[in-house]
Design a protein around this motif. Structure first.
Motif, PDB file in Angstrom:
ATOM      1  N   ILE A   1       1.260  -0.675   0.429  1.00  0.00           N
ATOM      2  CA  ILE A   1       0.155   0.549   0.070  1.00  0.00           C
ATOM      3  C   ILE A   1       0.896   1.466   0.146  1.00  0.00           C
ATOM      4  O   ILE A   1       0.365   2.399  -0.172  1.00  0.00           O
TER       5      ILE A   1
ATOM      6  N   TYR B   1       3.909   1.930  -1.051  1.00  0.00           N
ATOM      7  CA  TYR B   1       4.769   1.288  -2.452  1.00  0.00           C
ATOM      8  C   TYR B   1       4.062   2.101  -3.348  1.00  0.00           C
ATOM      9  O   TYR B   1       3.622   3.084  -4.545  1.00  0.00           O
ATOM     10  N   VAL B   2       2.381   1.599  -3.495  1.00  0.00           N
ATOM     11  CA  VAL B   2       1.323   2.732  -4.356  1.00  0.00           C
ATOM     12  C   VAL B   2       1.030   4.051  -4.509  1.00  0.00           C
ATOM     13  O   VAL B   2       1.007   4.226  -5.389  1.00  0.00           O
TER      14      VAL B   2
ATOM     15  N   ASN C   1       4.002   5.734  -5.491  1.00  0.00           N
ATOM     16  CA  ASN C   1       3.557   6.211  -7.307  1.00  0.00           C
ATOM     17  C   ASN C   1       2.603   7.676  -7.074  1.00  0.00           C
ATOM     18  O   ASN C   1       2.573   8.122  -8.348  1.00  0.00           O
TER      19      ASN C   1
ATOM     20  N   LYS D   1       2.061  11.500  -9.486  1.00  0.00           N
ATOM     21  CA  LYS D   1       1.491  11.111 -10.363  1.00  0.00           C
ATOM     22  C   LYS D   1       0.768  12.950 -10.081  1.00  0.00           C
ATOM     23  O   LYS D   1       0.403  13.652 -10.809  1.00  0.00           O
TER      24      LYS D   1
ATOM     25  N   ILE E   1      10.598   0.501  -1.650  1.00  0.00           N
ATOM     26  CA  ILE E   1       9.559   1.963  -1.114  1.00  0.00           C
ATOM     27  C   ILE E   1      11.119   3.270  -0.702  1.00  0.00           C
ATOM     28  O   ILE E   1      10.388   3.684  -1.604  1.00  0.00           O
TER      29      ILE E   1
ATOM     30  N   LYS F   1      11.513   4.964  -3.831  1.00  0.00           N
ATOM     31  CA  LYS F   1      10.363   5.463  -4.128  1.00  0.00           C
ATOM     32  C   LYS F   1       9.743   6.831  -4.089  1.00  0.00           C
ATOM     33  O   LYS F   1      10.308   8.393  -4.772  1.00  0.00           O
TER      34      LYS F   1
END
Lengths: 548, 163
Positions: A328, A330-331, A334, A338, A365, A368
Motif C-alpha cells: 500500500i 509503495y502504491v 507511486n 503523479k 519503497i 520511490k
C-alpha cells in the motif's frame, strides 16, 4: 490400460524425468521420448497423437526444442473431436507464436471452428485467436469475431470481446467496426460480458478518437449507473471479494470513466457523485478495497478538476502512506508522484510521512520515496528537507547510500540559497558518505570554495575539523588536503573568523602533520597522495619554518 | 490493462507454467525467465510484492512453494493484479481440491486450460470462480464422453475378434 499401447503414458514420462538425478540423465530420457514421438509422427499415428502432443508440451516447458511437433497441432485442430481440438489448440498456443508462418495454416480451421455447432469449440478457437493471432489472421477472421459478439451464450460473447481487443490492436483500422457491438455489451448484466465489454471499449478509445467521442457521448451515463449499481449491490456470493461485489468490474469501470472524463468537463461532472461515493464508502482494510480506491484516486486525478474530489483523493493517499502494508505504501508513493503535477501543495503536506519512507526497510519503497522527495524540493523547503535526507544517509545501507548521496548533492547544488549553507551540507555529506560522491561534485565544491573569498578561512577550518574525525572518506580527505594547501595560513592564524565559529588552535606543524597522515594513510590512492604532496609544496613556501 | 506474461516458478527456480501475451522470441523468453527468477527468488519475505524490471512492473506472490508472477505496464494497477493472481489460485484450489505444486506438474495442461478461462490476450475474462470451474468441468466431461465412446468401440472390436 490399453493392452495395445506402445510408449509411456504422460504421467510416467513426467515421473521418469523428475526422478533423473543429473541433467545428462534428463537429456537421455527426453531424447528417447522425442525419438518415439518423431517416429509416431512420421507414421501418421492417430491413436497417440493427443498424448504425444501433451508430452511435447511438457518437454517444451523444460526448454528443449520441439518444432517438429508444430504440424501435429494443426492435425489435431483439424480433427473433428473435441478432445483433439482442445489439446491441439493448447499446443498451438504453447509451441507457436504469431511470427511463425505455420500459424497461417490454421486460419481455415479457425474459421470453421468459429462457426461450429459446439459452443465449446467456438470458445477454443476464440481463445487461441485472442492469444496469438497475427495481423493477417486478425484481418481475415475479424468478421467472424464481430458476429460472435452477439452470440446467444454470454461465455462466447465475453471471449469474443477479448479476442476483438487483440484484433484492433493488430489492425487498428478495423476499430470502427467494433464500436457499435462493443457499446451494446455495456448494457448487459452478465459480469463476464461487462468486464470484457468495458475493457474492449477502453482499448477502442485508445486506438480510435471516433470511438472515444462515441462512448463519451452515448455511454458515460450508463457506465456511471452500472458502477452505482455495483457499489450499492447487496451481497452476491458469486462475485463477492472481501465484502465488495466484483472488485474487478469496479476497477474496469473506473478505468473507462477515467478515459471518458479526461479533458471533458461534462463527462467529468457526470461521474463526480459516484467517484465520491466510491472514495468514501469502500473499506480500506483488505487488498481488494484498496485496489478499487487506488483506481478511484487515479481517475479523480485525471479528470477535470473538482476541488472536493481532489482533496478526498489526496487524503486517501495520505492514509495509504501510513499503512503498515508495504504494498500500500509503495502504491501511495507511486500515485503521489503523479499527484504532484496536479496539486503539489497537497502533496507537500505529507512530506513528513514521505521522509519516513526514505528510511524504510524495503528497498523498493526507499527508492520511490527518494524520487518523490526530489520532486518536492523547492527553495523554501530545501533546508529542512536536506537536513532530513542527510540524517537518512547516516542510517542507510551501502546499496542505498550511493543513490541517496547523488540525489542530495544534486539538490544541494540546485537549490542552495547561500554558499555557506552549501559548503556545510557538502561537508556533512562528505563526512558521512564521501566515498560515494562523484568527481564532478567534489571538484565543483572546490571551485565554489575558491570563489568564495570570504569563506576561505571558514572552509579550511571546517574541513580540518571534519578531517580529524572522518579520515576513511577519501573525497573528504582530498578536499581537506586541497584546502589546507591553499589556505593553510588562514587555518593557523584563524584568519577571517565568522561570528558563528569557535576558535581553533592549529599550529603550522599540525597542518603539515595532517597532510603527512593523508599520504601515509593506508587507503589513500594516487590522486589523494598527489594532492597531498602538492599541498605540502604550497605550504612549504608559506610555512618556511616547517620546510623539512 | 494488459498482462504481458504469466510465470509460475518454483522456489528452486523450476518453471511450472509460462503464458506469453506479448511477443517474446524464444531467446527473449529464456532471458526473461533467467533474470526474473534471479530477482524474485532472492527477495526477502517482508518486502512489497512489486519489482520494477526493464521499464515494466512485475507483480509476484508466493503460495507455498510456487511464485506466481504477472508482468504489467508501469501505469497498471498492481493491487488489482494481486487480486487476479489470487483469483487464479483460488480457482486452481477449487478445481484440484486443495491444490499443491505436484498437481500443477502432472496436470500442467489443466492449469493452462483454467488460465485460459480466466485471461485472454492478457485481459481478465471472468470474475466468477464458479463460472470458470463449471466451464472447465463441462469441457472435461466432453473429453470423458468422447473417451467412453472410443473405449466401447475398441472393446467391440476385441469382442468381435474373439468370436
Amino acid at each position: 490400460m490399453n493392452p495395445f499401447s506402445s510408449g509411456t503414458r504422460l504421467r510416467d514420462m513426467i515421473r521418469a524425468i523428475r526422478s533423473c538425478k543429473t541433467a545428462a540423465e534428463e537429456r537421455a530420457v527426453v531424447r528417447k521420448e522425442c525419438a518415439a514421438i518423431r517416429a509416431a509422427i512420421s507414421e501418421n499415428d492417430q491413436d497417440y497423437r493427443h498424448r504425444n502432443l501433451a508430452k511435447l508440451m511438457f518437454i517444451h516447458m523444460l526448454g528443449y526444442p520441439t518444432h517438429f511437433g508444430q504440424m501435429e497441432c494443426l492435425k489435431l485442430i483439424a480433427s473433428s473431436g473435441f478432445p483433439e481440438k482442445r489439446i491441439g489448440y493448447l499446443g498451438l498456443m504453447l509451441l507457436l507464436d504469431e511470427r511463425q508462418e505455420v500459424l497461417m495454416l490454421v486460419t481455415n480451421s479457425l474459421k470453421q471452428d468459429l462457426n461450429h455447432s459446439n459452443q465449446y469449440i467456438i470458445g477454443l478457437a476464440l481463445c487461441a485467436l485472442g492469444n496469438i493471432c497475427s495481423a493477417e489472421m486478425a484481418r481475415d477472421l475479424a468478421p467472424e469475431v464481430e458476429r460472435l459478439l452477439q452470440f446467444r451464450d454470454p461465455n462466447i460473447r465475453k471471449k469474443a470481446a477479448l479476442c476483438s481487443i487483440r484484433i484492433i490492436k493488430k489492425v487498428p483500422d478495423l476499430a470502427e467496426n467494433f464500436i457499435n457491438p462493443a457499446a451494446s455489451l455495456l448494457r448487459e448484466k452478465h459480469h463476464g460480458v461487462l468486464i470484457t465489454g468495458v475493457q474492449l471499449c477502453t482499448d477502442l478509445c485508445k486506438v480510435s478518437s471516433e470511438a472515444l467521442e462515441y462512448f463519451r457521448e452515448k455511454c458515460t451515463e450508463g457506465l456511471v449507473k452500472t458502477l452505482k449499481d455495483m457499489a450499492n449491490s447487496p451481497y452476491a456470493p458469486e462475485y463477492d471479494i472481501a465484502g465488495i461485489t466484483d472488485p474487478f468490474l469496479h476497477i474496469r469501470l473506473l478505468k473507462l470513466l477515467r478515459i471518458l472524463g479526461q479533458g471533458d468537463a461534462d463527462a467529468s461532472d457526470c461521474m463526480n457523485d459516484i467517484l465520491a461515493q466510491v472514495a468514501t464508502k469502500i473499506e480500506s482494510n483488505k487488498n481488494a478495497g484498496n485496489a478499487i480506491l487506488y483506481e478511484c484516486v487515479g481517475t479523480i486525478m485525471s479528470i477535470e478538476d473538482n476541488g472536493g474530489l481532489r482533496v478526498l483523493a489526496i487524503n486517501i493517499l495520505g492514509r495509504f502512506l501510513s499503512n503498515r502494508d508495504n504494498n500500500i505504501r509503495y502504491v501511495a508513493l507511486n500515485m503521489l508522484m503523479k499527484a504532484i503535477t496536479v496539486d503539489a501543495q497537497a502533496v507537500q503536506r505529507h512530506r513528513a510521512t514521505i521522509l519516513e519512507c526514505v528510511k524504510d526497510s524495503d528497498a523498493s519503497i526507499r527508492k520511490k520515496a527518494l524520487d518523490l522527495v526530489y520532486l518536492l524540493v523547492n527553495e523554501s523547503n530545501v533546508k529542512p528537507l536536506t537536513k532530513e535526507l542527510i540524517e537518512s544517509l547516516e542510517a542507510s545501507d551501502q546499496e542505498f547510500k550511493g543513490v541517496l548521496t547523488a540525489k542530495i548533492c544534486s539538490l544541494v547544488e540546485k537549490f542552495s540559497p547561500e554558499k555557506i549553507w552549501y559548503i556545510d551540507q557538502m561537508l556533512k555529506v562528505l563526512s558521512e558518505a564521501g566515498n560515494f560522491v562523484k568527481d564532478e561534485v567534489w571538484h565543483a565544491l572546490i571551485v565554489v570554495i575558491s570563489n568564495a573569498s570570504d569563506l576561505h578561512g571558514y572552509s579550511v577550518r571546517a574541513l580540518y575539523r571534519a578531517f580529524q574525525t572522518s579520515t576513511e572518506q577519501e573525497t573528504l580527505v582530498r578536499v581537506a588536503v586541497w584546502c589546507i594547501g591553499e589556505y593553510g595560513d588562514m587555518l593557523v592564524n584563524n584568519v577571517g573568523m565568522l561570528d558563528i565559529e569557535e576558535p581553533i588552535t592549529v599550529t603550522e606543524s599540525d597542518a603539515v602533520d595532517a597532510l603527512e597522515v593523508s599520504i601515509k594513510r593506508l587507503n589513500s590512492d594516487l590522486t589523494t597522495k598527489a594532492m597531498a604532496l602538492i599541498a605540502l609544496l604550497k605550504l612549504s613556501s608559506r610555512f618556511p619554518s616547517c620546510s623539512e | 490493462m494488459m498482462i504481458h506474461f504469466v510465470l509460475l516458478i518454483s522456489r528452486q527456480g523450476k518453471v511450472r507454467l509460462t503464458k506469453w501475451y506479448s511477443t517474446y522470441s524464444k531467446k527473449e523468453r529464456s532471458k526473461v525467465l533467467r533474470e526474473l527468477s534471479g530477482v524474485i527468488l532472492t527477495r526477502g519475505p517482508r518486502l512489497c510484492n512489486f519489482v520494477e524490471w526493464r521499464g515494466l512492473k512485475v507483480v509476484y506472490k508466493r503460495y507455498a512453494s510456487l511464485y506466481f508472477c504477472m508482468c504489467i505496464d508501469p501505469d497498471g494497477n498492481e493491487l488489482e493484479i494481486l487480486e487476479i493472481i489470487h483469483h487464479y489460485v483460488e480457482v486452481l484450489d477449487r478445481y484440484f481440491g486443495s491444490v499443491c505444486e505436484l498437481d500443477l506438474i502432472y496436470n500442467f495442461h489443466k492449469a493452462y486450460y483454467i488460465l485460459d478461462e480466466i485471461l485472454i490476450s492478457g485481459e481478465l475474462q471472468e470474475s466468477s470462480k464458479r463460472t470458470v470451474v463449471r466451464s472447465v468441468a463441462a469441457q472435461d466431461s466432453l473429453v470423458e464422453a468422447a473417451k467412453e465412446e472410443t473405449g466401447s468401440t475398441i472393446s467391440n472390436i476385441i469382442a468381435h475378434a474373439a468370436k
